[in-house]
Motif scaffolding. Structure first.
Motif, PDB file in Angstrom:
ATOM      1  N   ILE A   1       0.885  -1.168   0.000  1.00 10.17           N
ATOM      2  CA  ILE A   1       0.000   0.000   0.000  1.00 10.17           C
ATOM      3  C   ILE A   1       0.918   1.210   0.000  1.00 10.17           C
ATOM      4  N   ASN A   2       0.823   1.994  -1.075  1.00 11.23           N
ATOM      5  CA  ASN A   2       1.684   3.169  -1.221  1.00 11.23           C
ATOM      6  C   ASN A   2       0.908   4.281  -1.925  1.00 11.23           C
ATOM      7  N   ALA A   3       1.603   5.337  -2.286  1.00  2.74           N
ATOM      8  CA  ALA A   3       0.953   6.508  -2.886  1.00  2.74           C
ATOM      9  C   ALA A   3       0.164   6.164  -4.148  1.00  2.74           C
ATOM     10  N   SER A   4       0.580   5.136  -4.865  1.00  2.89           N
ATOM     11  CA  SER A   4      -0.101   4.802  -6.113  1.00  2.89           C
ATOM     12  C   SER A   4      -1.456   4.119  -5.902  1.00  2.89           C
ATOM     13  N   ASN A   5      -1.675   3.504  -4.761  1.00  3.44           N
ATOM     14  CA  ASN A   5      -2.956   2.819  -4.537  1.00  3.44           C
ATOM     15  C   ASN A   5      -3.621   3.170  -3.203  1.00  3.44           C
ATOM     16  N   ALA A   6      -3.076   4.122  -2.481  1.00  8.31           N
ATOM     17  CA  ALA A   6      -3.616   4.474  -1.164  1.00  8.31           C
ATOM     18  C   ALA A   6      -5.012   5.088  -1.247  1.00  8.31           C
ATOM     19  N   ILE A   7      -5.302   5.812  -2.309  1.00  9.10           N
ATOM     20  CA  ILE A   7      -6.641   6.413  -2.439  1.00  9.10           C
ATOM     21  C   ILE A   7      -7.694   5.322  -2.575  1.00  9.10           C
ATOM     22  N   GLU A   8      -7.383   4.302  -3.361  1.00  6.57           N
ATOM     23  CA  GLU A   8      -8.298   3.168  -3.501  1.00  6.57           C
ATOM     24  C   GLU A   8      -8.446   2.432  -2.169  1.00  6.57           C
ATOM     25  N   PHE A   9      -7.339   2.231  -1.452  1.00  7.94           N
ATOM     26  CA  PHE A   9      -7.357   1.586  -0.135  1.00  7.94           C
ATOM     27  C   PHE A   9      -8.222   2.382   0.833  1.00  7.94           C
ATOM     28  N   LYS A  10      -8.044   3.694   0.843  1.00  9.26           N
ATOM     29  CA  LYS A  10      -8.845   4.566   1.720  1.00  9.26           C
ATOM     30  C   LYS A  10     -10.330   4.432   1.389  1.00  9.26           C
ATOM     31  N   SER A  11     -10.648   4.409   0.111  1.00  7.15           N
ATOM     32  CA  SER A  11     -12.041   4.282  -0.312  1.00  7.15           C
ATOM     33  C   SER A  11     -12.635   2.947   0.137  1.00  7.15           C
ATOM     34  N   GLN A  12     -11.873   1.869  -0.021  1.00  8.81           N
ATOM     35  CA  GLN A  12     -12.342   0.552   0.393  1.00  8.81           C
ATOM     36  C   GLN A  12     -12.525   0.474   1.912  1.00  8.81           C
ATOM     37  N   LEU A  13     -11.604   1.060   2.655  1.00 11.03           N
ATOM     38  CA  LEU A  13     -11.745   1.088   4.113  1.00 11.03           C
ATOM     39  C   LEU A  13     -12.968   1.897   4.526  1.00 11.03           C
ATOM     40  N   THR A  14     -13.168   3.034   3.871  1.00  9.43           N
ATOM     41  CA  THR A  14     -14.321   3.880   4.185  1.00  9.43           C
ATOM     42  C   THR A  14     -15.621   3.121   3.960  1.00  9.43           C
ATOM     43  N   GLU A  15     -15.725   2.451   2.816  1.00 13.41           N
ATOM     44  CA  GLU A  15     -16.921   1.661   2.526  1.00 13.41           C
ATOM     45  C   GLU A  15     -17.134   0.575   3.579  1.00 13.41           C
ATOM     46  N   ALA A  16     -16.061  -0.077   3.980  1.00 10.18           N
ATOM     47  CA  ALA A  16     -16.162  -1.145   4.973  1.00 10.18           C
ATOM     48  C   ALA A  16     -16.603  -0.618   6.335  1.00 10.18           C
ATOM     49  N   VAL A  17     -16.063   0.517   6.744  1.00 12.72           N
ATOM     50  CA  VAL A  17     -16.442   1.103   8.038  1.00 12.72           C
ATOM     51  C   VAL A  17     -17.912   1.502   8.018  1.00 12.72           C
ATOM     52  N   VAL A  18     -18.347   2.142   6.952  1.00 12.62           N
ATOM     53  CA  VAL A  18     -19.747   2.564   6.853  1.00 12.62           C
ATOM     54  C   VAL A  18     -20.674   1.351   6.827  1.00 12.62           C
ATOM     55  N   ALA A  19     -20.288   0.312   6.095  1.00 11.38           N
ATOM     56  CA  ALA A  19     -21.123  -0.887   5.978  1.00 11.38           C
ATOM     57  C   ALA A  19     -21.147  -1.720   7.255  1.00 11.38           C
ATOM     58  N   ALA A  20     -20.170  -1.524   8.124  1.00  7.14           N
ATOM     59  CA  ALA A  20     -20.045  -2.353   9.328  1.00  7.14           C
ATOM     60  C   ALA A  20     -21.243  -2.224  10.267  1.00  7.14           C
ATOM     61  N   GLU A  21     -21.926  -1.119  10.251  1.00  9.97           N
ATOM     62  CA  GLU A  21     -23.067  -0.837  11.117  1.00  9.97           C
ATOM     63  C   GLU A  21     -22.841  -1.301  12.548  1.00  9.97           C
ATOM     64  N   ASP A  22     -23.419  -2.421  12.952  1.00 10.90           N
ATOM     65  CA  ASP A  22     -23.290  -2.876  14.342  1.00 10.90           C
ATOM     66  C   ASP A  22     -22.084  -3.785  14.556  1.00 10.90           C
ATOM     67  N   SER A  23     -21.209  -3.870  13.564  1.00 11.53           N
ATOM     68  CA  SER A  23     -20.057  -4.770  13.643  1.00 11.53           C
ATOM     69  C   SER A  23     -18.782  -4.011  13.975  1.00 11.53           C
TER      70      SER A  23
END
Length: 110
Positions: free
Chosen positions: A19-41
């Motif tokens: 995970i570096n500058a070339s793919n960190a934006i995609e990683f951030k987006s995927q983490l954001t989606e996962a956190v939002v989707a986690a709801e009660d998890s």
């Protein structure tokens, strides 16, 4: 990055490679989606397949942690490689993130 739901209370994200500058934006987006989707998890980032993480990747993790805290969701890291652990220690972020040895250790802490 793969994503799995271990139980109703635990979601796991598994980044791999570098995970570096070339793919960190995609990683951030995927983490954001996962956190939002986690709801009660709780959300766990299993880093056992992650070979390296630069400052851009670290910022993505920090963003996800802040979002999880805002949404009152638990966020942890596990199986952190020694080189990444050193970076977390040098930046004093090892005291900010919850870091566990394994999925089981995180699940037990829930």
């Amino acid at each position: 990055m793969t994503q799995a739901t271990l139980s109703a209370k635990l979601r796991i994200i598994q980044p791999s490679g570098h995970i570096n500058a070339s793919n960190a934006i995609e990683f951030k987006s995927q983490l954001t989606e996962a956190v939002v989707a986690a709801e009660d998890s709780a959300l766990l980032v299993d880093m056992h397949q992650l070979e390296s993480l630069d400052s851009a990747g670290l910022m993505a993790l920090i963003h996800a942690l802040k979002l999880a805290r805002t949404l009152e969701r638990r966020f942890g890291l596990c199986s952190v490689a020694p080189s990444i652990r050193i970076m977390l220690e040098l930046t004093k972020l090892d005291g900010v993130f919850e870091i566990f040895e394994s999925h089981e250790a995180f699940a037990t802490a829930l």
